[in-house]
Structures are given as structure tokens and as C-alpha cells.
Motif scaffolding. Structure first.
Motif, PDB file in Angstrom:
ATOM      1  N   TYR A 108      48.093  28.914  70.663  1.00 16.81           N
ATOM      2  CA  TYR A 108      47.036  28.183  71.351  1.00 16.81           C
ATOM      3  C   TYR A 108      45.980  29.147  71.870  1.00 16.81           C
ATOM      4  O   TYR A 108      46.215  30.345  72.040  1.00 16.81           O
ATOM      5  CB  TYR A 108      47.604  27.342  72.500  1.00 16.81           C
ATOM      6  CG  TYR A 108      48.044  28.179  73.683  1.00 16.81           C
ATOM      7  CD1 TYR A 108      47.180  28.422  74.752  1.00 16.81           C
ATOM      8  CD2 TYR A 108      49.308  28.754  73.725  1.00 16.81           C
ATOM      9  CE1 TYR A 108      47.585  29.213  75.830  1.00 16.81           C
ATOM     10  CE2 TYR A 108      49.715  29.542  74.788  1.00 16.81           C
ATOM     11  CZ  TYR A 108      48.844  29.768  75.843  1.00 16.81           C
ATOM     12  OH  TYR A 108      49.230  30.556  76.891  1.00 16.81           O
ATOM     13  N   ASP A 151      43.104  24.388  73.353  1.00 21.19           N
ATOM     14  CA  ASP A 151      43.277  23.608  74.576  1.00 21.19           C
ATOM     15  C   ASP A 151      41.926  23.081  75.057  1.00 21.19           C
ATOM     16  O   ASP A 151      40.926  23.802  75.056  1.00 21.19           O
ATOM     17  CB  ASP A 151      43.908  24.467  75.677  1.00 21.19           C
ATOM     18  CG  ASP A 151      45.363  24.787  75.395  1.00 21.19           C
ATOM     19  OD1 ASP A 151      45.975  24.118  74.538  1.00 21.19           O
ATOM     20  OD2 ASP A 151      45.897  25.702  76.039  1.00 21.19           O
ATOM     21  N   HIS A 154      47.340  33.007  71.848  1.00 19.17           N
ATOM     22  CA  HIS A 154      48.496  33.192  72.716  1.00 19.17           C
ATOM     23  C   HIS A 154      49.645  32.430  72.053  1.00 19.17           C
ATOM     24  O   HIS A 154      49.421  31.641  71.137  1.00 19.17           O
ATOM     25  CB  HIS A 154      48.252  32.567  74.095  1.00 19.17           C
ATOM     26  CG  HIS A 154      47.033  33.066  74.794  1.00 19.17           C
ATOM     27  ND1 HIS A 154      46.902  34.355  75.267  1.00 19.17           N
ATOM     28  CD2 HIS A 154      45.868  32.437  75.107  1.00 19.17           C
ATOM     29  CE1 HIS A 154      45.718  34.490  75.856  1.00 19.17           C
ATOM     30  NE2 HIS A 154      45.072  33.349  75.761  1.00 19.17           N
ATOM     31  N   ASP A 184      53.074  30.025  73.334  1.00 22.14           N
ATOM     32  CA  ASP A 184      53.798  29.485  74.479  1.00 22.14           C
ATOM     33  C   ASP A 184      55.306  29.671  74.258  1.00 22.14           C
ATOM     34  O   ASP A 184      55.721  30.314  73.292  1.00 22.14           O
ATOM     35  CB  ASP A 184      53.405  28.022  74.737  1.00 22.14           C
ATOM     36  CG  ASP A 184      53.880  27.051  73.661  1.00 22.14           C
ATOM     37  OD1 ASP A 184      54.680  27.444  72.780  1.00 22.14           O
ATOM     38  OD2 ASP A 184      53.435  25.889  73.694  1.00 22.14           O
ATOM     39  N   GLU A 185      56.113  29.101  75.144  1.00 21.58           N
ATOM     40  CA  GLU A 185      57.568  29.290  75.081  1.00 21.58           C
ATOM     41  C   GLU A 185      58.179  28.702  73.800  1.00 21.58           C
ATOM     42  O   GLU A 185      59.261  29.097  73.382  1.00 21.58           O
ATOM     43  CB  GLU A 185      58.261  28.644  76.299  1.00 21.58           C
ATOM     44  CG  GLU A 185      57.814  29.191  77.634  1.00 21.58           C
ATOM     45  CD  GLU A 185      56.464  28.606  78.076  1.00 21.58           C
ATOM     46  OE1 GLU A 185      56.159  27.422  77.812  1.00 21.58           O
ATOM     47  OE2 GLU A 185      55.687  29.356  78.667  1.00 21.58           O
ATOM     48  N   GLN A 186      57.510  27.741  73.181  1.00 23.70           N
ATOM     49  CA  GLN A 186      57.995  27.132  71.939  1.00 23.70           C
ATOM     50  C   GLN A 186      57.341  27.761  70.705  1.00 23.70           C
ATOM     51  O   GLN A 186      57.377  27.191  69.622  1.00 23.70           O
ATOM     52  CB  GLN A 186      57.708  25.619  71.932  1.00 23.70           C
ATOM     53  CG  GLN A 186      58.590  24.816  72.868  1.00 23.70           C
ATOM     54  CD  GLN A 186      58.067  24.859  74.305  1.00 23.70           C
ATOM     55  OE1 GLN A 186      56.883  24.794  74.547  1.00 23.70           O
ATOM     56  NE2 GLN A 186      58.981  24.981  75.252  1.00 23.70           N
TER      57      GLN A 186
END
Length: 177
Positions: free
Chosen positions: A88, A127, A80, A82-84
Motif C-alpha cells: 500500500y 489508500d 509499504h 502491512d501485517e498481511q
């Protein structure tokens, strides 16, 4: 070759790092054929698979574990973002991804030799894991392969970088497998 779930092809050290296996594949083997690669990815939407993409904001988001063949490569939906734009995957998702990957490999396997990297040792954050354990990553790959009952004629080679070899307890792996 591990990709994100959108099969992005933009190598810019933001979306895809030049130093990643994904970046090296695109930089060194695709070169001026990026549109051809993108066409192959878009064409995979209609390919027969149990793991079809979802439409997310006009983009195709593939389930983790989905394989898309291109030339001599198999591209894997692995992470995936993330917004940054940090790649992950969750610990439980890692195992499920491998199970799907073996199913997909059966679908696209054409009797050729198969070589895969030690999936998860790159820049991806897993994670729920404070430090990556290469022995456990290899163990998970081998356990899911064994439970999949997938037995390619020419076997499977898992390519390990020298730094990974130094961190894997090969005696434990030999005893178990």
C-alpha cells in the motif's frame, strides 16, 4: 521496477506475486542470480544518495522513491507492506515518491533510454482512493516530471498496458501536456 520499501526479492505470491512486474523481472531476468541481486541491494546502502535506508529490526527500510540500479533495471522503493503483506501507499505519499524518484533518476541516469511503467496500476492499494484512475496516475507522473526539471537526452517512455490505454483520457493528457 516497483518494489516494496525493503526491496524484498522473495517471489512466492505472498511477498511478491509472480504476475507482478516485480515478480516477472525476478522470475524471467534474474533467475539463478538472486544472491547477486540481493548483494546489489545491500551494496546500495553505501551508495551516494540523499535517501538512505533506516535500520528496522535488522532489515534496511528504504524511503519511498529510492532507486537502486541493477543490470538494465532501476528498482524503485514504491510501497509499504502491512501485517498481511499487502502492498500500500498513501495518496500524498504517491506524489512525494514520484518527486524523490526524479531526484534519484538524475543521480543514476547515464544517458540511457528510460522506460517506466504507469506506476501504481498493479496490485498496490492506494489508500484514500476507492478506485484507481489511470488518467490521474499518468497526470501525476507527468506533473512531477515537469516540475522536477529533469530532461533526459533521450526522453522518457511511459509503458502502458492495453487495459490502461482503454482507461486513460489521452485527449485530456495531450491538452495538458
Amino acid at each position: 521496477i516497483p518494489f516494496n520499501e525493503f526491496f524484498d526479492t522473495q517471489v512466492d505470491d505472498v511477498i511478491i506475486a509472480h504476475s507482478s512486474l516485480n515478480g516477472i523481472m525476478i522470475d524471467e531476468y534474474i533467475e539463478g542470480k538472486i544472491e547477486e541481486l540481493n548483494t546489489a541491494i545491500r551494496g546500495a546502502v553505501s551508495a551516494s544518495s540523499k535517501f538512505l535506508p533506516a535500520d528496522v529490526d535488522g532489515r534496511k527500510k528504504y524511503p519511498l522513491g529510492r532507486l537502486i540500479p541493477y543490470s538494465d533495471f532501476l528498482m524503485l522503493a514504491f510501497t509499504h507492506f502491512d501485517e498481511q503483506n499487502i502492498a500500500y501507499i498513501g495518496v500524498g505519499e504517491y506524489e512525494q515518491l514520484l518527486i524523490r524518484m526524479w531526484v534519484e533518476l538524475r543521480r543514476v541516469y547515464m544517458g540511457k533510454e528510460i522506460a517506466i511503467p504507469l506506476i501504481g496500476t498493479g496490485v498496490t492499494t492506494i489508500d484514500g482512493v476507492s478506485e484507481k484512475n489511470y488518467t490521474e496516475l499518468l497526470r501525476c507522473i507527468l506533473c512531477t516530471l515537469k516540475s522536477s526539471k529533469f530532461q533526459p537526452q533521450k526522453g522518457i517512455t511511459i509503458v502502458l498496458q492495453p487495459e490502461a490505454m482503454d482507461q486513460i483520457d489521452m485527449n485530456a493528457i495531450r491538452e495538458e501536456f
